[in-house]
Every structure is written in C-alpha cells, then in structure tokens.
Design a protein around this motif. Structure first.
Motif, PDB file in Angstrom:
ATOM      1  N   THR A  77       0.986  -1.207   0.088  1.00 25.49           N
ATOM      2  CA  THR A  77       0.061  -0.192  -0.108  1.00 25.49           C
ATOM      3  C   THR A  77       0.767   1.301  -0.041  1.00 25.49           C
ATOM      4  O   THR A  77       2.117   1.056   0.284  1.00 25.49           O
ATOM      5  CB  THR A  77      -1.101   0.072   1.198  1.00 25.49           C
ATOM      6  N   GLY A  78       0.173   2.308  -0.126  1.00 26.46           N
ATOM      7  CA  GLY A  78       0.940   3.703  -0.104  1.00 26.46           C
ATOM      8  C   GLY A  78       0.373   4.542  -0.998  1.00 26.46           C
ATOM      9  O   GLY A  78      -0.672   4.618  -1.590  1.00 26.46           O
ATOM     10  N   PRO A  79       0.897   6.011  -1.216  1.00 32.11           N
ATOM     11  CA  PRO A  79       0.344   6.896  -1.981  1.00 32.11           C
ATOM     12  C   PRO A  79       0.513   6.514  -3.523  1.00 32.11           C
ATOM     13  O   PRO A  79       0.822   5.426  -4.068  1.00 32.11           O
ATOM     14  CB  PRO A  79       1.236   7.980  -1.634  1.00 32.11           C
ATOM     15  N   VAL A  80      -0.531   7.163  -4.182  1.00 33.99           N
ATOM     16  CA  VAL A  80      -0.613   6.984  -5.638  1.00 33.99           C
ATOM     17  C   VAL A  80       0.633   7.234  -6.372  1.00 33.99           C
ATOM     18  O   VAL A  80       1.357   8.444  -6.107  1.00 33.99           O
ATOM     19  CB  VAL A  80      -1.729   7.644  -6.225  1.00 33.99           C
ATOM     20  N   VAL A  81       1.284   6.414  -7.191  1.00 42.96           N
ATOM     21  CA  VAL A  81       2.304   6.789  -7.996  1.00 42.96           C
ATOM     22  C   VAL A  81       1.896   6.769  -9.285  1.00 42.96           C
ATOM     23  O   VAL A  81       1.102   6.060  -9.847  1.00 42.96           O
ATOM     24  CB  VAL A  81       3.336   5.462  -8.020  1.00 42.96           C
ATOM     25  N   ALA A  82       2.331   7.835 -10.139  1.00 44.77           N
ATOM     26  CA  ALA A  82       1.998   8.233 -11.463  1.00 44.77           C
ATOM     27  C   ALA A  82       2.624   7.031 -12.436  1.00 44.77           C
ATOM     28  O   ALA A  82       3.785   6.386 -12.182  1.00 44.77           O
ATOM     29  CB  ALA A  82       2.596   9.315 -11.918  1.00 44.77           C
ATOM     30  N   PRO A  83       1.766   6.684 -13.431  1.00 39.89           N
ATOM     31  CA  PRO A  83       2.363   5.588 -14.186  1.00 39.89           C
ATOM     32  C   PRO A  83       3.677   5.861 -14.922  1.00 39.89           C
ATOM     33  O   PRO A  83       4.563   4.933 -14.867  1.00 39.89           O
ATOM     34  CB  PRO A  83       1.184   5.299 -15.262  1.00 39.89           C
ATOM     35  N   THR A  90       3.673  -2.230 -11.731  1.00 40.24           N
ATOM     36  CA  THR A  90       2.401  -1.574 -12.087  1.00 40.24           C
ATOM     37  C   THR A  90       2.022  -0.656 -10.816  1.00 40.24           C
ATOM     38  O   THR A  90       2.317  -0.952  -9.491  1.00 40.24           O
ATOM     39  CB  THR A  90       1.103  -2.533 -12.342  1.00 40.24           C
ATOM     40  N   ALA A  91       1.453   0.386 -11.100  1.00 40.48           N
ATOM     41  CA  ALA A  91       1.142   1.272 -10.075  1.00 40.48           C
ATOM     42  C   ALA A  91      -0.543   1.193  -9.888  1.00 40.48           C
ATOM     43  O   ALA A  91      -1.197   2.115 -10.636  1.00 40.48           O
ATOM     44  CB  ALA A  91       1.511   2.845 -10.248  1.00 40.48           C
ATOM     45  N   PRO A  92      -1.001   0.718  -8.886  1.00 41.03           N
ATOM     46  CA  PRO A  92      -2.480   0.730  -8.891  1.00 41.03           C
ATOM     47  C   PRO A  92      -3.183   2.056  -8.558  1.00 41.03           C
ATOM     48  O   PRO A  92      -2.460   2.767  -8.002  1.00 41.03           O
ATOM     49  CB  PRO A  92      -2.693  -0.323  -7.570  1.00 41.03           C
ATOM     50  N   ALA A  93      -4.318   2.079  -9.151  1.00 38.40           N
ATOM     51  CA  ALA A  93      -4.987   3.620  -9.005  1.00 38.40           C
ATOM     52  C   ALA A  93      -5.315   3.830  -7.233  1.00 38.40           C
ATOM     53  O   ALA A  93      -5.358   5.034  -6.937  1.00 38.40           O
ATOM     54  CB  ALA A  93      -6.426   3.481  -9.526  1.00 38.40           C
ATOM     55  N   SER A  94      -5.339   2.573  -6.535  1.00 36.49           N
ATOM     56  CA  SER A  94      -5.517   2.741  -5.167  1.00 36.49           C
ATOM     57  C   SER A  94      -4.172   3.376  -4.486  1.00 36.49           C
ATOM     58  O   SER A  94      -4.456   3.741  -3.181  1.00 36.49           O
ATOM     59  CB  SER A  94      -6.075   1.796  -4.328  1.00 36.49           C
ATOM     60  N   GLY A  95      -3.141   3.239  -5.144  1.00 37.46           N
ATOM     61  CA  GLY A  95      -2.028   3.609  -4.384  1.00 37.46           C
ATOM     62  C   GLY A  95      -0.943   2.524  -4.284  1.00 37.46           C
ATOM     63  O   GLY A  95      -1.298   1.359  -4.292  1.00 37.46           O
ATOM     64  N   GLY A  96       0.257   2.929  -4.010  1.00 40.56           N
ATOM     65  CA  GLY A  96       1.298   1.635  -3.742  1.00 40.56           C
ATOM     66  C   GLY A  96       1.696   1.198  -5.041  1.00 40.56           C
ATOM     67  O   GLY A  96       1.761   1.861  -6.124  1.00 40.56           O
TER      68      GLY A  96
END
Length: 368
Positions: free
Chosen positions: A301-307, A352-358
């Motif tokens: 988990t974590g903050p959102v990471v840009a693709p 991959t960077a999920p939309a939920s973050g992390g």
C-alpha cells in the motif's frame, strides 16, 4: 582476431561459380549432342533417285565440334561477365552492411542499414544487425547515465563529510564532537550502502552464474522473518509498522540462490521503505503458471504513483517522488538490481501502480 590469409573475394568466387555451372551445362549439352550423332550412319550418304548427297556422321561431327568450340568460348565470356555483374548486384546489400559495420567500429552508433526490399536472408541479416545496434546504443546511453549518476552518488557523501569537517575546523570553540561524529558516521554509512548496491548490481549482470533448483516459499519466508525482526529492532515504538503477509504457493525456480535471495530482499525492503502510511500492508505471493514458470508478487500500500514514474523506477538512482521515508532515503538502486537479476535469469519483471496507491511488482522466473 584470427589471422587469415588473403583469399578470393566473395564476388570473384560467385562469378567463377556462375561461369562454372554455365560451362557444366554446356558440357552436358555437348555430350548429349555427341550421343545423338551416334544414330547417324557413318560414311557418305546419297538419298533420293537422283543420288543427292547428305552429310554423314563424320561431316556432322566436324561441324558440331567447330561450333561447339565457339559456343564454349561464348559461354565462358557470358558466364564470367554476366556472373560478375550478377554477383555485384546480389552482394550490393552486403557492401552496405559492411559500410555500416565500419562506421560502428569507428564509434558511430547512430547509423542503420535500413535495407529495403522483400524478406530474404540479407534483409533478415540487416534487420537483426539494426536491432543489435539499437540495443547497443541503448546500453551505451544507459551505462553513460549510470556512470554519471554513480559518480555523483559516490561523490556526494565525501563532499558532505568534507563540509562537516571544514565547518568543525572553522569553529573550534563551538565544535560538537559527538554531533560531528554522528553526522560523519551517517554519511559514511550511506556511502557504504551505495557502494554495496553498485557491487550487487555488477554481480547481478555478470555472466557465467550457476543455476540450481530454488524453492521460493522457504526462501521468501526467511527474508520476511528477517525483515520483521529488523523492523522490531528499529521500530519507533508507536506500533505503526507495515503488516507483512506471505501467501506461499508451490514454486521451484531454476535460479541462482544468492541472487534470488537478493531479489526478494530488495523487493521487501522497497515495499517497507516506501509504504506510507507506515501501518499499511505488504503482501508477498509465490506460485506457478500454466506455462511452466514460477511467479513472485510483492504488493504494498502507499500513496498513488504516477504510471510514468513507475515505468522509470528500474533506472539507476531513480526514486519514487514523495515516497521516501524520513531517515531511510535509500540509494535508488533496489529495483535496478532486481531488474538486472531478472535479466540474468531471462525472466520478466512487471511494475504497476494501482489506482488505489502503492506498487505491485511481479517477477516471472523459469521453473526448475
């Protein structure tokens, strides 16, 4: 380079081959003509009621031999001249390939053959060479950036230490020896961590590694246990530490044990270091695919990471902006080492960077 004696050029060899095959065809026709003359009666022949003269075998053989000699001379000229022109036309792409190779040897990696025409052996060779040049150019550019970044990363701690020492010397009265030693020690540890990461990266890209059957579940469990123990020793005391869960499925990889352990440790360390908030989750999954491969998945988990940022995380000294935890900045080589280890095993790495973050990192390795 192997020392070779000078031989015939490929064009001359092909020309002689064309002329030789043409002369062999002429010889075959000559022999066939001689065999046909056997069916002609010998001696002088007279036909019809008036006794008209007709040529016999000897007469026909004399004429046949005369014109056969002229035919062989013409075939030799046509075979050599036409073969030379035909060989030159066929080998023109080879000359273009050789020209590009010479330019590459001189240090020019931007030139490409770009051979036109339909698919054949020469176009496939040219396309393969162009692809190799693309890979070499990318590797050279990456190594250049890596060398520049590595020089900067290794120079920075020493520059910081020099600044700390100069400040301490400039103000002897206000010098705090304990504070100076603490800062020097912390900077030195960072330099050591960077050097060790660079050594691990070089080892991951080394050829000639020994591979054997490696069971992923117990290896991953051991790394997770060490991470939990290290977290307990270095915890802040407020209970806010990421929860590590292991979902182990049967997975036996054909790999180098030391490098796979380094891979798992780097993924776990990356997931823990960049897991904000610190009471988030880290999930590790192992398993096998129907294609006969094994998988390792690490999700945190974590903050959102840009693709676009996630796509660059395997580059040297690249860190996820805003995800670094205070006091644990890392050196930006963890995922770079993971990518190098995956390449050395001819596996696949997907980030991959999920939309939920992390982040969600999936590694595919060949099965034992």
């Amino acid at each position: 380079m192997i020392a070779r004696r000078r031989g015939l050029s490929l064009r001359a060899t092909l020309t002689l081959s064309y002329a030789g095959f043409l002369l062999l065809a002429g010889v075959a026709l000559f022999v066939a003509g001689l065999l046909m003359l056997r069916f002609v009666p010998d001696g002088h022949l007279f036909t019809g009621p008036t006794g008209t003269w007709a040529p016999g075998r000897a007469d026909l053989a004399e004429v046949f031999m005369k014109y056969a000699g002229w035919a062989f001379a013409a075939l030799t000229v046509v075979g050599l001249g036409g073969g030379w022109l035909l060989a030159g036309w066929m080998l023109a792409p080879v000359g273009r390939i050789a020209d590009v190779v010479r330019r590459v040897d001189a240090g020019t990696l931007q030139r490409r053959i770009a051979l036109r025409g339909r698919r054949n052996e020469l176009t496939e060779l040219a396309d393969a060479f162009d692809g190799m040049l693309d890979r070499i150019e990318r590797a050279v550019e990456e190594e250049g950036r890596f060398a520049a970044n590595a020089s900067h990363e290794l120079r920075t701690p020493h520059a910081v230490i020099r600044t700390i020492v100069e400040v301490a010397r400039a103000d002897p009265a206000g010098r705090d020896v304990d504070r100076v030693l603490e800062r020097v020690a912390a900077t030195n540890e960072r330099a050591i961590a960077t050097t060790e990461a660079l050594l691990a990266l070089a080892r991951a890209g080394r050829a000639g590694l020994r591979f054997e059957s490696v069971e992923l579940p117990p290896l991953v469990a051991e790394v997770v246990a060490e991470a939990r123990a290290a977290g307990a020793r270095g915890g802040r005391g407020d209970g806010l530490t990421p929860t590590i869960r292991l979902e182990a499925g049967a997975a036996v990889a054909h790999a180098n044990p030391a490098l796979v352990r380094q891979l798992v440790a780097n993924l776990v360390a990356n997931a823990l270091a960049y897991n904000l908030p610190e009471d988030g989750d880290v999930v590790l999954r192992t398993g096998a695919t129907s294609a006969g491969e094994v998988t390792l998945q690490v999700a945190n988990t974590g903050p959102v990471v840009a693709p676009d940022v996630a796509a660059t995380l395997t580059e040297p000294f690249v860190r996820g902006g805003g995800r670094t935890r205070a006091g644990d900045p890392g050196v930006g080589l963890g995922l770079t080492i993971v990518a190098a280890i995956v390449r050395s095993h001819r596996g696949e790495l997907e980030i991959t960077a999920p939309a939920s973050g992390g982040l969600d990192v999936r590694v595919v390795l060949p099965a034992a």
